[in-house]
Design a protein around this motif. Structure first.
Motif, mmCIF file in Angstrom:
data_model
loop_
_atom_site.group_PDB
_atom_site.id
_atom_site.type_symbol
_atom_site.label_atom_id
_atom_site.label_comp_id
_atom_site.label_asym_id
_atom_site.label_seq_id
_atom_site.Cartn_x
_atom_site.Cartn_y
_atom_site.Cartn_z
ATOM 1 N N ASP A 168 0.825 -1.212 0.000
ATOM 2 C CA ASP A 168 0.000 0.000 0.000
ATOM 3 C C ASP A 168 0.861 1.264 0.000
ATOM 4 O OD1 ASP A 168 -2.245 -1.600 0.066
ATOM 5 O OD2 ASP A 168 -2.369 -1.583 2.249
ATOM 6 N N LYS A 169 1.899 1.251 0.820
ATOM 7 C CA LYS A 169 2.775 2.420 0.896
ATOM 8 C C LYS A 169 3.505 2.635 -0.430
ATOM 9 C CE LYS A 169 4.640 3.085 4.843
ATOM 10 N NZ LYS A 169 5.495 3.012 6.052
ATOM 11 N N LEU A 170 3.861 1.550 -1.097
ATOM 12 C CA LEU A 170 4.532 1.658 -2.390
ATOM 13 C C LEU A 170 3.603 2.252 -3.436
ATOM 14 C CD1 LEU A 170 7.072 1.068 -4.066
ATOM 15 C CD2 LEU A 170 6.097 -1.171 -4.579
ATOM 16 N N SER A 171 2.333 1.842 -3.431
ATOM 17 C CA SER A 171 1.358 2.402 -4.376
ATOM 18 C C SER A 171 1.184 3.894 -4.148
ATOM 19 C CB SER A 171 0.013 1.682 -4.225
ATOM 20 O OG SER A 171 0.138 0.313 -4.525
ATOM 21 N N PHE A 172 1.127 4.321 -2.890
ATOM 22 C CA PHE A 172 1.018 5.745 -2.571
ATOM 23 C C PHE A 172 2.247 6.504 -3.073
ATOM 24 C CE2 PHE A 172 2.359 9.109 0.371
ATOM 25 C CZ PHE A 172 1.303 9.987 0.256
#
Length: 254
Positions: A148-152
């Protein structure tokens, strides 16, 4: 190609462990190189009891290291410097917590100017080492740990491509994203290395100054939280706002 890479990574996530044998072997070879470097430093030092040497995990550990290393710093300056650099870069490369304590130690042993220069150099070198190691073998691990953090992060980088240096400076100065995550995820989201390097080198200077300055007065610290008082945090955020202002102005004009 990008979609294929994402599909392969998702398949890896479903497995028991995200890295293949050869990827683990490559990371082990890099770690072995650091160990070999430390061994070379060790064998050039005089025979003595070095049981005090360990990765610092508390202020007490730093004080013990400082008390023992002060004498060696004057007589074996090169060995202490090289050993310090190897340990710091190793910790950055493999995302080992505790580099803030190493920054405190630099201030305590080498003073403000030399300490800041040493911390900025080693932190930049360690971040670069982590960047390239992640570029080679890190994609499955990043998708496994922080999807999720990578997508953000990927979305934010895509939106700020024209002013990417300002955005990366903002991230380095402020605690918006952890530095460890930035190091390992930047090659995944196509942050060019020259921008990564420049943002890291410049952006880490304020925090390095804060920790090195605190290291000079190591005996006055009661906890790591004392490093960042209101004035220090306000200063870092002000620098971060200034660094991202050109991006906000360009959006307003458009």
């Amino acid at each position: 190609m990008e979609k294929r890479g994402e599909r392969d990574c998702k398949e890896n996530v479903e497995g028991r462990f995200p890295l293949t044998f050869w990827e683990v072997a490559g990371a082990s070879a890099v770690a072995g190189t650091f160990v070999l470097g430390l061994a070379c430093v060790y064998f050039t030092m005089p025979a003595s009891d070095y049981s005090f040497l360990k990765l610092p995990r508390s202020l007490e550990d730093i004080q013990i290291l400082r008390n023992h290393l002060e004498d060696y710093t004057s007589d074996y300056t090169i060995q202490v410097l090289v050993g310090y650099c190897i340990v710091y870069i190793f910790m950055q490369t493999f995302m080992i917590p505790g580099t803030v304590f190493m920054s405190l130690l630099a201030g305590s042993l080498f003073g403000a100017f030399k300490g800041v220069a040493l911390v900025v150099f080693t932190a930049t070198a360690g971040a670069s080492s982590c960047y390239f190691l992640s570029k080679l073998i890190g994609r499955p691990l990043v998708y496994f740990l922080w999807p999720d953090k990578l997508s953000f992060f990927q979305a934010q980088v895509a939106k700020r491509r024209e002013r990417l240096l300002n955005y990366m400076l903002f991230l380095r100065v402020t605690p918006t994203l952890p530095n460890t995550f930035i190091n390992v995820a930047s090659p995944m989201v196509d942050v060019p290395y020259h921008i990564f390097l420049l943002a890291t080198f410049i952006g880490l200077i304020p925090a390095a100054y804060v920790t090195v300055r605190a290291g000079i007065a190591l005996g006055e610290l009661q906890s790591v939280g004392d490093l960042y008082d209101f004035q220090s945090i306000a200063t870092l955020f002000l620098i971060g706002v200034v660094s991202v202002t050109p991006t906000l102005m360009s959006k307003t004009k458009s």
